[in-house]
Design a protein around this motif. Structure first.
Motif, short mmCIF file in Angstrom:
data_model
loop_
_atom_site.label_atom_id
_atom_site.label_comp_id
_atom_site.label_asym_id
_atom_site.label_seq_id
_atom_site.Cartn_x
_atom_site.Cartn_y
_atom_site.Cartn_z
N LEU A 1 0.99 -1.07 -0.04
CA LEU A 1 -0.06 0.02 0.25
C LEU A 1 1.19 1.40 0.07
O LEU A 1 0.71 2.28 -0.31
CB LEU A 1 -1.02 -0.14 1.32
CG LEU A 1 -2.07 -1.11 1.49
CD1 LEU A 1 -3.00 -0.76 2.37
CD2 LEU A 1 -3.09 -0.95 0.35
N ALA A 2 2.43 0.98 0.45
CA ALA A 2 2.61 2.09 0.91
C ALA A 2 4.04 2.66 -0.47
O ALA A 2 4.62 3.56 -0.27
CB ALA A 2 3.36 2.99 1.67
N TYR A 3 4.21 0.84 -1.01
CA TYR A 3 5.39 1.02 -2.17
C TYR A 3 5.37 2.26 -2.92
O TYR A 3 4.11 2.46 -3.81
CB TYR A 3 5.56 0.07 -2.66
CG TYR A 3 6.49 -0.91 -3.09
CD1 TYR A 3 7.99 -0.70 -1.85
CD2 TYR A 3 6.95 -1.32 -4.09
CE1 TYR A 3 8.60 -1.25 -2.40
CE2 TYR A 3 8.54 -0.99 -4.66
CZ TYR A 3 9.81 -1.26 -3.51
OH TYR A 3 10.62 -1.97 -4.17
N ARG A 4 6.43 3.10 -3.05
CA ARG A 4 5.72 4.20 -4.47
C ARG A 4 5.99 3.77 -5.71
O ARG A 4 6.89 4.13 -6.44
CB ARG A 4 6.68 5.33 -4.46
CG ARG A 4 6.60 5.47 -2.42
CD ARG A 4 6.77 6.97 -1.58
NE ARG A 4 8.50 7.06 -1.97
CZ ARG A 4 9.18 7.87 -2.07
NH1 ARG A 4 9.11 8.69 -1.82
NH2 ARG A 4 10.85 6.70 -1.79
N VAL A 5 5.32 3.48 -6.64
CA VAL A 5 5.56 3.13 -7.72
C VAL A 5 4.92 3.68 -8.60
O VAL A 5 4.65 3.70 -10.19
CB VAL A 5 4.91 1.23 -8.27
CG1 VAL A 5 5.57 0.24 -7.31
CG2 VAL A 5 3.53 1.06 -7.91
N PHE A 6 3.85 4.84 -8.05
CA PHE A 6 3.59 6.01 -9.44
C PHE A 6 3.47 7.10 -9.58
O PHE A 6 4.53 7.75 -8.55
CB PHE A 6 1.90 5.97 -9.03
CG PHE A 6 1.25 4.70 -8.90
CD1 PHE A 6 0.56 4.36 -9.89
CD2 PHE A 6 0.02 3.53 -7.81
CE1 PHE A 6 -0.79 3.41 -10.05
CE2 PHE A 6 0.33 3.16 -7.66
CZ PHE A 6 -0.58 2.15 -8.69
N SER A 7 3.99 7.71 -11.04
CA SER A 7 4.39 8.75 -10.83
C SER A 7 3.79 10.37 -10.06
O SER A 7 2.43 10.32 -10.25
CB SER A 7 4.69 8.98 -12.43
OG SER A 7 5.49 8.23 -13.08
N ASP A 8 4.39 11.12 -9.83
CA ASP A 8 4.37 12.64 -9.16
C ASP A 8 4.06 13.46 -11.21
O ASP A 8 4.80 13.01 -11.43
CB ASP A 8 5.24 13.26 -8.71
CG ASP A 8 6.99 13.23 -9.09
OD1 ASP A 8 7.26 13.82 -9.45
OD2 ASP A 8 7.60 13.24 -7.55
#
Length: 145
Positions: A50-57
């Motif tokens: 849930l906290a893994y950062r795989v989406f682009s800002d």
């Protein structure tokens, strides 16, 4: 416990030609459960997913997680993830959890995911499933608890 996560534009799982779970943008999670896995291992892995950062800002960097993007989570059991493939030409499954433990932990994982995240869809434990996805990137990561 092992997880293969894929960032998707959409994903769905079908059984006997019927859709049983589908999401738009989010994460497809293929979940393998091993002997010795516990509820604590499931909790730890779920928190990481849930906290893994795989989406682009806005700058195109992978800095956003599933909860920040309000994406869907499609959870599919996949015992082949725990296969031993080091020797020979046939996978070994001795590290896999028993069907009873596997189903218990899979159901627990789903319950906890639904408690923590608003959009959770699933496959069906032990079923012959067809998974359709559009991998966005492609982005795929292997996680273990």
């Amino acid at each position: 416990m092992k997880a293969l996560i894929q960032r998707v534009s959409s994903a769905s799982v079908h059984i006997d030609g019927n859709s049983v779970g589908q999401i738009e943008q989010g994460i497809l999670l293929l979940l393998g459960i091993e002997k010795g896995d516990t509820f604590q291992a499931a909790d730890k892995l779920l928190q990481k997913i849930l906290a893994y950062r795989v989406f682009s800002d806005k700058e195109g960097k992978m800095n956003l997680d599933l909860q920040q993007t309000e994406g869907g989570l499609l959870i599919v059991s996949q015992f082949t993830l725990v296969a031993d493939t080091k020797k020979g030409l046939r996978p070994g499954f001795s590290a896999g959890a028993s069907p009873q433990l596997g189903e218990e932990l899979y159901n627990y994982f789903i319950e906890q995911a639904k408690r923590l995240h608003p959009i959770v869809e699933t496959g069906r434990f032990g079923a012959d499933m067809q998974v359709h996805l559009i991998n966005n990137g492609p982005v795929t990561f292997w996680l273990e608890s």
